[in-house]
Design a protein around this motif. Structure first.
Motif, short mmCIF file in Angstrom:
data_model
loop_
_atom_site.label_atom_id
_atom_site.label_comp_id
_atom_site.label_asym_id
_atom_site.label_seq_id
_atom_site.Cartn_x
_atom_site.Cartn_y
_atom_site.Cartn_z
N ASP A 131 0.99 -1.61 -0.43
CA ASP A 131 0.03 0.02 -0.04
C ASP A 131 0.44 1.33 0.46
OD1 ASP A 131 -2.05 -1.26 -0.22
OD2 ASP A 131 -2.68 -1.42 1.91
N ALA A 132 2.31 1.62 0.81
CA ALA A 132 3.12 2.03 0.59
C ALA A 132 3.09 3.06 -0.60
CB ALA A 132 4.18 2.02 1.55
N LEU A 133 3.47 1.15 -1.58
CA LEU A 133 4.08 1.78 -2.78
C LEU A 133 2.75 2.08 -3.54
CD1 LEU A 133 6.51 -1.05 -3.04
CD2 LEU A 133 7.53 1.26 -3.64
N LEU A 134 1.74 2.12 -3.58
CA LEU A 134 0.12 2.17 -4.30
C LEU A 134 -0.05 3.47 -3.76
CD1 LEU A 134 -1.49 -1.54 -3.98
CD2 LEU A 134 -0.18 -0.65 -6.58
N PHE A 135 0.51 3.89 -2.92
CA PHE A 135 -0.38 5.32 -2.09
C PHE A 135 0.13 6.32 -2.35
CE2 PHE A 135 -3.52 2.99 0.61
CZ PHE A 135 -3.95 2.27 -0.53
N VAL A 136 1.71 6.36 -2.80
CA VAL A 136 2.48 7.57 -3.36
C VAL A 136 1.88 7.81 -4.34
CG1 VAL A 136 4.54 6.84 -1.34
CG2 VAL A 136 4.63 6.47 -3.83
N ARG A 137 2.64 9.65 -4.72
CA ARG A 137 1.83 10.24 -5.41
C ARG A 137 2.90 11.09 -6.01
NH1 ARG A 137 -0.77 6.65 -5.59
NH2 ARG A 137 -3.27 6.69 -5.74
N ALA A 138 2.71 11.04 -7.35
CA ALA A 138 4.15 11.99 -7.25
C ALA A 138 4.04 13.82 -7.22
CB ALA A 138 4.30 12.63 -9.31
N ASP A 139 4.94 14.56 -6.67
CA ASP A 139 4.86 15.58 -6.15
C ASP A 139 5.41 16.96 -7.37
OD1 ASP A 139 5.42 17.87 -4.44
OD2 ASP A 139 4.13 17.39 -4.02
N ALA A 172 16.98 14.18 4.83
CA ALA A 172 16.12 14.00 5.53
C ALA A 172 14.45 13.31 5.41
CB ALA A 172 15.66 15.44 6.11
N PRO A 173 14.49 12.80 6.74
CA PRO A 173 12.57 12.54 6.69
C PRO A 173 11.31 13.33 6.16
CG PRO A 173 13.92 12.19 9.03
CD PRO A 173 14.22 12.73 7.79
N GLU A 174 11.79 14.56 6.08
CA GLU A 174 10.42 15.32 5.39
C GLU A 174 10.55 15.38 4.30
OE1 GLU A 174 13.68 18.28 7.02
OE2 GLU A 174 12.08 16.57 7.78
N ASP A 175 11.70 14.70 3.36
CA ASP A 175 12.75 15.56 2.35
C ASP A 175 11.38 14.57 0.82
OD1 ASP A 175 14.47 17.29 2.81
OD2 ASP A 175 15.87 15.75 2.83
N LEU A 176 11.10 14.80 -0.23
CA LEU A 176 10.90 14.27 -1.09
C LEU A 176 11.53 13.20 -1.06
CD1 LEU A 176 9.25 17.42 -3.01
CD2 LEU A 176 7.71 15.67 -1.99
N ARG A 191 6.52 11.83 -2.41
CA ARG A 191 6.12 11.84 -1.08
C ARG A 191 6.60 10.36 -0.10
NH1 ARG A 191 6.01 17.01 0.63
NH2 ARG A 191 4.67 18.61 -0.53
N PRO A 192 7.00 9.65 0.60
CA PRO A 192 7.47 8.42 0.99
C PRO A 192 6.42 8.40 2.29
CG PRO A 192 9.16 9.36 1.63
CD PRO A 192 8.33 10.85 1.32
N ASP A 193 5.37 8.94 2.49
CA ASP A 193 4.71 8.61 3.84
C ASP A 193 5.42 7.87 4.81
OD1 ASP A 193 3.01 10.71 2.86
OD2 ASP A 193 2.07 9.37 1.89
N ASP A 194 4.81 6.64 5.39
CA ASP A 194 5.53 5.54 5.65
C ASP A 194 6.28 4.48 4.45
OD1 ASP A 194 3.93 6.65 7.69
OD2 ASP A 194 1.98 5.01 7.32
N LEU A 195 6.83 4.36 4.13
CA LEU A 195 7.64 3.86 3.26
C LEU A 195 9.34 3.37 3.27
CD1 LEU A 195 7.94 2.30 0.93
CD2 LEU A 195 8.25 4.43 -0.66
N GLY A 196 9.73 4.51 4.27
CA GLY A 196 10.98 4.54 4.66
C GLY A 196 10.97 3.82 6.02
N LEU A 197 10.05 4.00 6.88
CA LEU A 197 10.15 3.53 7.76
C LEU A 197 9.67 1.27 8.35
CD1 LEU A 197 7.63 5.21 10.31
CD2 LEU A 197 10.23 4.63 10.34
N LEU A 198 9.15 1.42 6.85
CA LEU A 198 9.14 -0.62 6.38
C LEU A 198 9.68 -0.62 5.57
CD1 LEU A 198 5.32 0.42 4.96
CD2 LEU A 198 5.63 -1.11 6.82
N LEU A 199 10.52 0.26 5.22
CA LEU A 199 11.75 -0.32 4.63
C LEU A 199 12.98 -0.60 5.43
CD1 LEU A 199 11.78 1.30 0.58
CD2 LEU A 199 10.90 -0.71 1.28
N ASP A 200 13.01 -0.20 6.18
CA ASP A 200 13.83 -0.33 7.14
C ASP A 200 13.98 -1.10 8.45
OD1 ASP A 200 16.31 0.78 8.02
OD2 ASP A 200 15.10 2.84 9.83
#
Length: 295
Positions: A131-139, A172-176, A191-200
């Protein structure tokens, strides 16, 4: 001149409609009318007219607003495998290392470790990553060029399609994040949202604590063979043909499996088993071996 009062001297957009026989109709779109739900348009005859609906709200500020922001064209139901590879800082040859390998079959989601051992994965964690991969959107559709290789590579597989994504996390966590894949046809910023936390997450966080999943809606038969207990129960309109079945199912729901570290190799033949059957299409068996010293 004509159209000056209607925003048509510099139209916000020009729309060309092409018919089946190559007939063309070009409209210039100006300002919205001050009253009524309409927009001033200028057709080829040069006579300014109000439209029958407010076209102005449908015209984007830039062509990029017409683009899909999704980074993958696959759906959650289609994805059967997710492979994450990372270029680790301590890698000797600089080649990416597989850090997460999830796969799905009729019995659910599985995670494979670096030694190739496959164990049951927690379904909620697997679907959270998808879902993290499906719901991210291009900014941003025009990111600056990069010459460094992507630190993260993700492969998504369905029954007949494979998509490879390249990811450059922000500092940084807030970076695109920069993402490149076939669905966008080029790099985009998301915008990665929770993607970084899941991959880590460490490998053991992907493991399921369920001994075996109990699908209450589709489960039709339970067969138990434990020491002196023998039980075969079928689902009926009033419950189970043997009321003891509910107790075994409740025990499976609350009992937890410890999958990390792996259990030692069994030293004796199995002394019992539980078999769950779902409509004749899916059957799963768990066998029980010797009692360990820590219980």
């Amino acid at each position: 001149g004509p159209g000056t009062a209607y925003g048509l001297e510099r139209p916000r957009a020009t729309v060309t409609l092409v018919g089946v026989a190559e007939q063309r109709l070009t409209l210039q779109i100006g300002d919205d009318a001050p009253v009524g739900a309409s927009t001033y348009v200028l057709p080829p005859d040069g006579q300014t007219r109000p439209s029958r609906s407010a076209l102005g709200s449908l015209v984007p500020d830039s062509p990029a607003q017409w683009r899909s922001g999704e980074v993958t064209g696959l759906s959650r139901a289609q994805i059967k495998e997710v492979i994450v590879r990372e270029r680790l800082l301590d890698a000797v040859d600089g080649q990416p290392t597989t850090t997460v390998a999830l796969s799905k079959d009729d019995l659910g989601w599985w995670v494979t470790n670096s030694e190739g051992v496959k164990r049951r994965a927690e379904q909620r964690q697997a679907t959270a990553l998808i879902d993290a991969l499906l719901f991210v959107r291009a900014d941003d559709y025009a990111p600056p060029p990069l010459s460094t290789p992507a630190p993260i590579l993700i492969t998504l597989k369905s029954d007949g399609e494979t998509e490879d994504l390249k990811l450059w996390p922000g500092e940084a966590p807030e970076d695109l994040w920069r993402v490149e894949g076939p669905h966008q046809g080029g790099p985009v910023m998301v915008r990665p949202d929770d993607l970084g936390l899941l991959l880590d997450r460490a490998h053991h966080h992907w493991l399921s604590a369920e001994i075996m999943p109990v699908h209450g809606i589709t489960l039709e038969r339970i067969t138990v063979s434990l020491a002196g207990t023998q039980l075969t129960a079928d689902r009926t309109s009033d419950g189970w043909s043997d009321p003891r079945a509910q107790g075994f199912l409740g025990a499976l729901d609350v009992a937890e499996a410890r999958r990390d570290p792996p259990a030692p190799t069994p030293e004796q033949p199995p002394w019992g088993s539980i078999v769950l059957s779902e409509g004749g299409t899916r059957e799963e068996t768990v066998t029980f071996h010797q009692l360990l010293e820590d219980g």
